[in-house]
Write an enzyme that holds these catalytic residues in place. Structure first.
Site, PDB file in Angstrom:
ATOM      1  CG  ASP A  41      -1.350  -1.523 -11.361  1.00  0.00           C
ATOM      2  OD1 ASP A  41      -0.608  -0.553 -11.202  1.00  0.00           O
ATOM      3  OD2 ASP A  41      -2.443  -1.462 -11.966  1.00  0.00           O
ATOM      4  CB  ILE A  42      -6.750  -2.731  -9.952  1.00  0.00           C
ATOM      5  CG1 ILE A  42      -6.565  -1.228 -10.142  1.00  0.00           C
ATOM      6  CG2 ILE A  42      -6.977  -3.086  -8.498  1.00  0.00           C
ATOM      7  CD1 ILE A  42      -7.874  -0.467  -9.950  1.00  0.00           C
ATOM      8  CG  HIS A 111       1.580   4.332  -6.407  1.00  0.00           C
ATOM      9  ND1 HIS A 111       0.880   5.507  -6.296  1.00  0.00           N
ATOM     10  CD2 HIS A 111       1.560   4.003  -7.720  1.00  0.00           C
ATOM     11  CE1 HIS A 111       0.442   5.864  -7.494  1.00  0.00           C
ATOM     12  NE2 HIS A 111       0.851   4.977  -8.380  1.00  0.00           N
ATOM     13  CG  LEU A 112       8.710   1.326  -6.664  1.00  0.00           C
ATOM     14  CD1 LEU A 112       9.339   2.349  -7.606  1.00  0.00           C
ATOM     15  CD2 LEU A 112       9.766   0.752  -5.719  1.00  0.00           C
ATOM     16  CG  HIS A 113       3.715   1.765 -11.162  1.00  0.00           C
ATOM     17  ND1 HIS A 113       2.554   1.140 -11.533  1.00  0.00           N
ATOM     18  CD2 HIS A 113       3.364   3.029 -10.844  1.00  0.00           C
ATOM     19  CE1 HIS A 113       1.544   1.987 -11.452  1.00  0.00           C
ATOM     20  NE2 HIS A 113       2.004   3.150 -11.029  1.00  0.00           N
TER      21      HIS A 113
HETATM   22 ZN   LIG Z   1       1.085   5.061 -10.608  1.00  0.00          ZN
END
Ligand SMILES: [Zn+2]
Ligand SMILES: [Zn+2]
Length: 149
Positions: A41-42, A111-113
């Site tokens: 993740d950025i 998207h899955l975190h």
């Molecule tokens: Zn998200």
């Protein structure tokens, strides 16, 4: 390496399509198979903060067929869990895996975190990744929701 591009499911203007299909010069894929990739993740909210992305451009799982949506989310969960195990997560209570409901997703590509350990989260991150809120859903709750649809 299979590219989702082969079957016209890539949106060239979508940053997550570009990254997951290696269409940018700076894609840093931490994991890749035929259907999914994992990236950093950025804006990490904790030490280990990753995103599991399908290569296919899926804007909203609510618009998919039930069986297909469950299959995709289950696969994202399994791959995500295995990845976190390989990164050395030991305390399951510190792992959070979840999904932002539209329209609270900043990018319209599901998207899955993956977050670990959650005790490091700031107060604002705790709000953004709050389970059971109407903007963020924990992966198991999502699977349950999809199967009841
Ligand atoms: Zn998200
Ligand atoms: Zn996309």
């Amino acid at each position: 390496m299979t590219k989702a591009m082969d079957n016209n499911f890539v949106d060239e203007n979508c940053i997550f399509c570009q990254i997951s299909n290696n269409l940018t010069n700076n894609s840093q894929l931490l994991y890749e198979d035929n259907n999914l990739v994992i990236i950093n993740d950025i804006k990490p909210a904790v030490d280990q903060h990753y995103l599991v992305l399908p290569k296919k451009h899926i804007t909203n799982i609510k618009n998919m067929k039930k069986e297909e949506s469950i299959q995709i989310i289950n696969n994202m969960k399994t791959i995500g869990e295995n990845f976190m195990k390989s990164k050395g997560f030991t305390d399951e209570s510190q792992l959070r895996m979840g999904y932002h409901w539209p329209p609270f997703n900043s990018i319209s590509h599901i998207h899955l975190h993956l977050l670990y350990p959650i005790r490091q989260m700031s107060w604002i991150s705790r709000v953004i990744f709050k389970t059971g809120s109407f903007w963020f859903v924990e992966i198991n709750d999502l699977i349950q929701w999809l199967s009841k649809r």
